[in-house]
Every structure is written in C-alpha cells, then in structure tokens.
Design a protein around this motif. Sequence first.
Motif, PDB file in Angstrom:
ATOM      1  N   ARG A 195       0.865  -1.188   0.000  1.00 11.40           N
ATOM      2  CA  ARG A 195       0.000   0.000   0.000  1.00 11.40           C
ATOM      3  C   ARG A 195       0.898   1.233   0.000  1.00 11.40           C
ATOM      4  N   PHE A 196       0.837   1.995  -1.071  1.00 15.08           N
ATOM      5  CA  PHE A 196       1.776   3.096  -1.263  1.00 15.08           C
ATOM      6  C   PHE A 196       1.568   4.237  -0.273  1.00 15.08           C
ATOM      7  N   LYS A 197       0.332   4.682  -0.086  1.00 15.74           N
ATOM      8  CA  LYS A 197       0.069   5.884   0.718  1.00 15.74           C
ATOM      9  C   LYS A 197       0.633   5.804   2.140  1.00 15.74           C
ATOM     10  N   PRO A 198       0.300   4.766   2.914  1.00 17.04           N
ATOM     11  CA  PRO A 198       0.870   4.727   4.265  1.00 17.04           C
ATOM     12  C   PRO A 198       2.390   4.583   4.261  1.00 17.04           C
ATOM     13  N   TRP A 199       2.923   3.908   3.237  1.00 15.37           N
ATOM     14  CA  TRP A 199       4.366   3.748   3.132  1.00 15.37           C
ATOM     15  C   TRP A 199       5.039   5.099   2.886  1.00 15.37           C
ATOM     16  N   ALA A 200       4.465   5.924   2.021  1.00 13.70           N
ATOM     17  CA  ALA A 200       5.028   7.249   1.743  1.00 13.70           C
ATOM     18  C   ALA A 200       4.996   8.123   3.001  1.00 13.70           C
ATOM     19  N   TYR A 201       3.885   8.082   3.723  1.00 13.75           N
ATOM     20  CA  TYR A 201       3.793   8.852   4.975  1.00 13.75           C
ATOM     21  C   TYR A 201       4.787   8.324   6.013  1.00 13.75           C
ATOM     22  N   ALA A 202       5.005   7.020   6.042  1.00 17.60           N
ATOM     23  CA  ALA A 202       5.964   6.446   6.991  1.00 17.60           C
ATOM     24  C   ALA A 202       7.374   6.939   6.693  1.00 17.60           C
ATOM     25  N   ILE A 203       7.731   7.022   5.430  1.00 20.96           N
ATOM     26  CA  ILE A 203       9.051   7.542   5.064  1.00 20.96           C
ATOM     27  C   ILE A 203       9.186   8.993   5.519  1.00 20.96           C
ATOM     28  N   LEU A 260      -6.256   9.488   6.676  1.00 22.30           N
ATOM     29  CA  LEU A 260      -5.789   8.115   6.697  1.00 22.30           C
ATOM     30  C   LEU A 260      -6.680   7.297   7.619  1.00 22.30           C
ATOM     31  N   LYS A 261      -6.907   6.062   7.254  1.00 22.56           N
ATOM     32  CA  LYS A 261      -7.675   5.137   8.081  1.00 22.56           C
ATOM     33  C   LYS A 261      -6.789   4.685   9.243  1.00 22.56           C
ATOM     34  N   LEU A 262      -7.421   4.156  10.273  1.00 22.79           N
ATOM     35  CA  LEU A 262      -6.670   3.715  11.448  1.00 22.79           C
ATOM     36  C   LEU A 262      -5.608   2.680  11.082  1.00 22.79           C
ATOM     37  N   GLU A 263      -5.952   1.769  10.180  1.00 22.47           N
ATOM     38  CA  GLU A 263      -4.995   0.750   9.756  1.00 22.47           C
ATOM     39  C   GLU A 263      -3.813   1.379   9.023  1.00 22.47           C
ATOM     40  N   GLU A 264      -4.078   2.406   8.224  1.00 19.99           N
ATOM     41  CA  GLU A 264      -3.003   3.095   7.515  1.00 19.99           C
ATOM     42  C   GLU A 264      -2.110   3.853   8.496  1.00 19.99           C
ATOM     43  N   ILE A 265      -2.712   4.469   9.495  1.00 22.34           N
ATOM     44  CA  ILE A 265      -1.926   5.171  10.518  1.00 22.34           C
ATOM     45  C   ILE A 265      -1.048   4.170  11.260  1.00 22.34           C
ATOM     46  N   ALA A 266      -1.596   2.995  11.533  1.00 20.49           N
ATOM     47  CA  ALA A 266      -0.812   1.950  12.187  1.00 20.49           C
ATOM     48  C   ALA A 266       0.394   1.573  11.321  1.00 20.49           C
ATOM     49  N   ASP A 267       0.193   1.482  10.012  1.00 17.79           N
ATOM     50  CA  ASP A 267       1.306   1.194   9.107  1.00 17.79           C
ATOM     51  C   ASP A 267       2.350   2.299   9.139  1.00 17.79           C
ATOM     52  N   VAL A 268       1.900   3.548   9.126  1.00 18.01           N
ATOM     53  CA  VAL A 268       2.810   4.691   9.124  1.00 18.01           C
ATOM     54  C   VAL A 268       3.622   4.745  10.413  1.00 18.01           C
ATOM     55  N   THR A 269       2.958   4.570  11.538  1.00 20.94           N
ATOM     56  CA  THR A 269       3.606   4.741  12.843  1.00 20.94           C
ATOM     57  C   THR A 269       4.243   3.463  13.386  1.00 20.94           C
ATOM     58  N   HIS A 270       4.021   2.358  12.703  1.00 24.16           N
ATOM     59  CA  HIS A 270       4.536   1.056  13.153  1.00 24.16           C
ATOM     60  C   HIS A 270       4.006   0.715  14.549  1.00 24.16           C
TER      61      HIS A 270
END
Length: 178
Positions: A65-73, A139-149
């Motif tokens: 999933r690109f979006k949460p990955w980009a925010y994580a970077i 961002l959805k909660l799951e996406e935020i979880a991906d971003v913040t680990h």
Amino acid sequence: MLDDETLYRQVLQGNQVASIELIRRYHAPLFKFLCRFSGDVVLADDLAQETFTRLLTYKGNRPTRFKPWAYAIARNLARDHFKSAHYRYERVADFEEDTADIPGDAGFAVDDREAVIQALAKLSADHREVLILRFYHDLKLEEIADVTHAPVGTVKSRLFHALKLMKGFLAITEGIYD
C-alpha cells in the motif's frame, strides 16, 4: 487514472510521466503533514524533497500500500531529524511563527486556526501525528498503524487521548478570549 501502487510500479521502471504524476498527487499532502508534524515550513520543504528522493530511488521490495508507506518515510525522516545532533544544537523557531504560512489549513477561521496550532504544539509527537494523519490527511486507522509502526489499538488509544487533550486545550483557549 492509475492507482498509486500501479503508478509507483511504473516509476520504478523509469517512467518519467509516472514520476511527475506521483509527485503531483503526493507533494502537497506530504508537505502539509511535515509542516504540521515539525512546525517548521522550511524544514518541511527539505523533508518533503528528501522523501521524494527516497521514493523515486528506492531499490527494495515494492510496498503493498503506497500511501501509508510514503507517509511512513516522511515521518521517519522527520523523527530522524529531531533525533540528530544537528537539531539538538540549532535554534528552533517558535512553533506558531513557523506554521503561520501553512497553506490551506483545514478551513479554520484565523482565531480558531491559531488556537488549533497552539493546541497541536502542546501535544506529544505521538499524539500530534495520529491526529494530523487522521483528520488532516484522512488516513484510516490501519493506515496510521502502518505509518507509525504501532498496533491499531495503540493508534485508537493515541487518537482518543489526543482528542481529549485538544478539547481541553481549546476549552482553556476559549475561556481566555471570552
């Protein structure tokens, strides 16, 4: 219109048009996230550029999933900056002054916007980032979880506490101006 993952696959294959489209889609949202997260417009611009450098030159496995990955970077670059020795010794400008130029800030009236900026500045980094990712960047909660680990439950808890703190900060601010 291609989805983000297909577009990114084309970027990694050297498609310049896809690179331009990816930057068009994500520059403003990532820049705004970094502005809000760091409280520094100039730093946010530098971090956004570095984020895109990393995205466009990445050699590892493609993200699912690109979006949460980009925010994580972007988030990790900002956190690394704040941990650096350089940051510890540089003079940090006032949060309110640096964020005064943030474009398109969620439609708040000027007084409300200032109160929100001041309240955000009072939050811990963990609370501030989940609030910004959820309400400013949808961002959805799951996406935020991906971003913040962090686990989804932790994200929910941080969001709940951040909203509670913001409500308190803003209630205090309203009392001052009444």
